[in-house]
Scaffold this active site. Structure first.
Site, PDB file in Angstrom:
ATOM      1  N   ASP A 130     -18.541 -11.015 -20.659  1.00 57.73           N
ATOM      2  CA  ASP A 130     -19.208 -10.855 -19.564  1.00 57.73           C
ATOM      3  C   ASP A 130     -20.788 -10.911 -20.005  1.00 57.73           C
ATOM      4  OD1 ASP A 130     -16.431 -10.526 -19.382  1.00 57.73           O
ATOM      5  OD2 ASP A 130     -16.749  -8.368 -18.573  1.00 57.73           O
ATOM      6  N   HIS A 165       7.731  -7.574  -3.529  1.00 58.34           N
ATOM      7  CA  HIS A 165       6.270  -8.068  -4.396  1.00 58.34           C
ATOM      8  C   HIS A 165       6.270  -9.596  -5.022  1.00 58.34           C
ATOM      9  CE1 HIS A 165       4.039  -4.315  -3.391  1.00 58.34           C
ATOM     10  NE2 HIS A 165       5.446  -3.743  -2.953  1.00 58.34           N
ATOM     11  N   GLU A 202       3.924 -10.932  -6.120  1.00 57.97           N
ATOM     12  CA  GLU A 202       2.553 -11.208  -6.876  1.00 57.97           C
ATOM     13  C   GLU A 202       3.107 -10.710  -8.566  1.00 57.97           C
ATOM     14  OE1 GLU A 202       2.092  -7.436  -4.602  1.00 57.97           O
ATOM     15  OE2 GLU A 202       2.894  -9.372  -4.187  1.00 57.97           O
ATOM     16  N   GLY A 235     -21.251  -9.031 -25.280  1.00 56.06           N
ATOM     17  CA  GLY A 235     -19.150  -9.014 -24.911  1.00 56.06           C
ATOM     18  C   GLY A 235     -19.377 -10.456 -24.526  1.00 56.06           C
ATOM     19  N   CYS A 256       5.225  -6.283   1.997  1.00 56.55           N
ATOM     20  CA  CYS A 256       5.398  -4.661   1.956  1.00 56.55           C
ATOM     21  C   CYS A 256       5.039  -3.990   2.986  1.00 56.55           C
ATOM     22  CB  CYS A 256       5.059  -4.012   0.461  1.00 56.55           C
ATOM     23  SG  CYS A 256       6.548  -2.661   0.298  1.00 56.55           S
ATOM     24  N   TYR A 257       3.458  -3.052   2.620  1.00 51.82           N
ATOM     25  CA  TYR A 257       3.297  -2.379   3.992  1.00 51.82           C
ATOM     26  C   TYR A 257       2.780  -3.593   4.518  1.00 51.82           C
ATOM     27  CZ  TYR A 257       0.021   0.695   6.123  1.00 51.82           C
ATOM     28  OH  TYR A 257      -0.923   1.526   7.181  1.00 51.82           O
ATOM     29  N   LYS A 314     -11.722 -11.517 -15.479  1.00 54.91           N
ATOM     30  CA  LYS A 314     -11.742 -11.741 -17.221  1.00 54.91           C
ATOM     31  C   LYS A 314     -11.454 -13.056 -17.465  1.00 54.91           C
ATOM     32  CE  LYS A 314     -13.367  -9.752 -20.971  1.00 54.91           C
ATOM     33  NZ  LYS A 314     -14.754  -8.978 -21.076  1.00 54.91           N
ATOM     34  N   GLY A 325       0.692  -1.511  -0.448  1.00 52.69           N
ATOM     35  CA  GLY A 325       0.436   0.200   0.148  1.00 52.69           C
ATOM     36  C   GLY A 325       0.933   1.108  -0.196  1.00 52.69           C
TER      37      GLY A 325
END
Length: 524
Positions: free
Chosen positions: A238, A180, A182, A236, A90-91, A380, A63
């Protein structure tokens, strides 16, 4: 806006507490890639999410704040009282250490970007890929740093500017990293997160689309009962996947409403009608309101006004058509998990809005409909996987994102029928060439734009004064950042030649090589 109140679809889950990092969504993606269900909750509503989910482990995100400042975000105490494993990033590392009696200070050398972490002691966190005494590349992004660890913690990894790069309490199963894991810039980060959820939290990694499908079908049936559902269908990915999943659950209790605002891609209306009426036999109301939309947009040049005009009209038309579906009690929409996350701010409570395929406007209270959002737990790429699980045509599953306002945000300035028709043809040629050359599926999003300028050109023996068309194509792995696709000049030459020769009204084509966030890229 939507909230985070839906039940966790899997009993073995990970709660990710968000402290405002721009890459928190990537943590959830990496955990799900490891076959484990995860949810993100803002720090100020994390206790509610924790009690609802009953997770098997917790991850604290990074963050932008500083724990040295009064009022900076903190993790709820219930997390530390639970005895569950924690991974703090991290944070997250800094607030965990502060809350457990350690010390964090500012004013030291910062690290932003690539760094090398040296491993001093083995740990199940990186068992199988990092060795003691070796250095490994990671991605740092910090100004403050831990200077005194809480009692029971030890440092097992360091970098030049992060003496507490990896600090752990193995007895309590608390693992903290200053870097990080990720992001893709930490090459072994996905393995580290996988070790946390599998080796440390003991989760099996059996969260699959097949399981999600059966779970959601049962949830939809329980929610809807014998009620009727209307779904705003855009064609679309979704909304198509949501409609097919709901139809599998409740059959003809579902009716789809397809609003044609006159700003669709070439032949899009026919494709949607064929798929849903002929292939799936789903009741479909087609509302051709192109004249109404184009009339309302006449003379409008301000981009925000255009978006609001389209959004309001869409809701008006949808409401009118929905009334023809007697007794409808539920409104289905293709809300995705990023929509859910982004709609929940730290400072405000949730409120409900209709996605409307335009991401603008509100859901009028007079509609008196309850929302059905079966995809709100998915990203997605997971929606695409579910579409394949449901047997949806690959042409729909793999479609590039197409923002709700359609061609409107690709025609800077005033929108006219002539401009829309010109752009529709150019865009179709561009996409046809991408598919014919095997490029469509390797590009995240591609489209043509009709620029608000005209140029003089010579075609044969005639001088022309026509529009300039811009082409855009971006690559992305997570939908959060994007870069232009490096076409070879031969391909661009073929596309440009076809557009200039085949589309009356365009005499010049350019390619945009800027790097911008993907998604609803606007040109106004």
């Amino acid at each position: 806006m939507t909230d985070l109140s839906s039940p966790a679809p899997h009993p073995d889950s990970i709660l990710i507490i968000d402290f405002g990092s721009q890459v928190t969504q990537l943590i959830a993606r990496r955990v799900r890639e490891a076959g484990v269900y995860s949810e993100i909750a803002p720090f100020n509503s994390a206790e509610e999410a924790f009690l609802r989910m009953k997770p098997k482990g917790v991850i604290l995100s990074g963050g932008p704040a500083s724990v040295t400042e009064d009022g900076s975000p903190r993790a709820p105490q219930v997390v530390f009282d639970s005895g569950l494993p924690i991974l703090a990033i991290c944070y997250g590392q800094q607030t965990l250490c502060t809350q457990l009696g350690g010390v964090v200070e500012g004013g030291h050398a910062a690290e932003f970007g690539r760094a090398d972490v040296e491993i001093h002691k083995s740990s199940p966190l990186f068992e199988g890929f990092w060795q003691v005494g070796q250095k490994y590349p990671v991605w740092m992004s910090h100004g403050d740093r831990v200077t005194v660890a809480p009692e029971g913690f030890e440092v097992i990894g360091t970098s030049p500017n992060a003496p507490f790069a990896i600090c752990v309490n193995e007895a309590r199963r608390y693992y903290t990293t200053m870097f990080h894991p990720e992001v893709v810039h930490t090459p072994d980060g996905a393995k580290l997160l996988s070790n946390f959820v599998h080796k440390i939290c003991g989760l099996a990694g059996d969260w699959t689309m097949a399981e999600f499908r059966s779970t959601k079908i049962a949830e939809i049936r329980a929610q809807v009962g014998t009620g009727r559902v209307i779904c705003g269908l855009s064609g679309g990915v979704d909304s198509s996947v949501a409609a097919i999943l709901i139809h599998e659950a409740v059959g003809d209790q579902l009716t789809c409403v397809f609003v044609d605002h006159g700003l669709l891609r070439l032949n899009e209306r026919e494709q949607v009608e064929t798929l849903f009426r002929d292939h799936y036999n789903i009741p479909l109301i087609h509302a051709d309101e192109s004249g109404r939309f184009m009339g309302a947009l006449a003379g409008v040049t301000d981009p925000e006004t255009k978006r609001k005009t389209i959004g309001k009209l869409f809701i008006d038309v949808f409401e009118e058509k929905a009334k023809s579906v007697g007794g409808a009690k539920f409104l289905a929409q293709g809300t995705l998990y990023p929509d859910v996350i982004e709609s929940v701010s730290f400072d405000g409570g949730p409120s409900v809005t209709i996605k409307s395929h335009h991401n603008v406007g509100g859901l009028p209270e007079r509609m008196d409909l309850k929302l059905v959002e079966p995809l709100r737990d998915l990203f997605k790429d997971e929606v695409r996987a579910l579409g394949r699980e449901l047997g949806l045509n690959e042409a729909f599953v793999g479609r590039h994102p197409f923002p709700g306002p359609g061609l409107a945000i690709r025609i800077p300035g005033e929108i006219t029928q002539e401009k829309a028709d010109i752009l529709r043809q150019a865009d179709a040629i561009y996409l046809e060439e991408l598919r014919g050359n095997g490029l469509y599926d390797v590009i995240w999003q591609a489209f043509a734009v009709l620029l608000p300028v005209k140029t003089v050109g010579v075609m044969g023996d005639h001088r022309t004064y026509d529009h300039v068309c811009a082409l855009r194509a971006v690559t992305s792995t997570d939908g959060m950042t994007a870069d232009f696709f490096p076409f070879d000049m031969a391909f661009l030459g073929r596309v440009a030649t076809r557009i200039v020769n085949e589309v009356k009204g365009i005499n010049r084509v350019v390619y945009d090589i800027t790097s911008k966030p993907p998604g609803t890229i606007e040109w106004e």
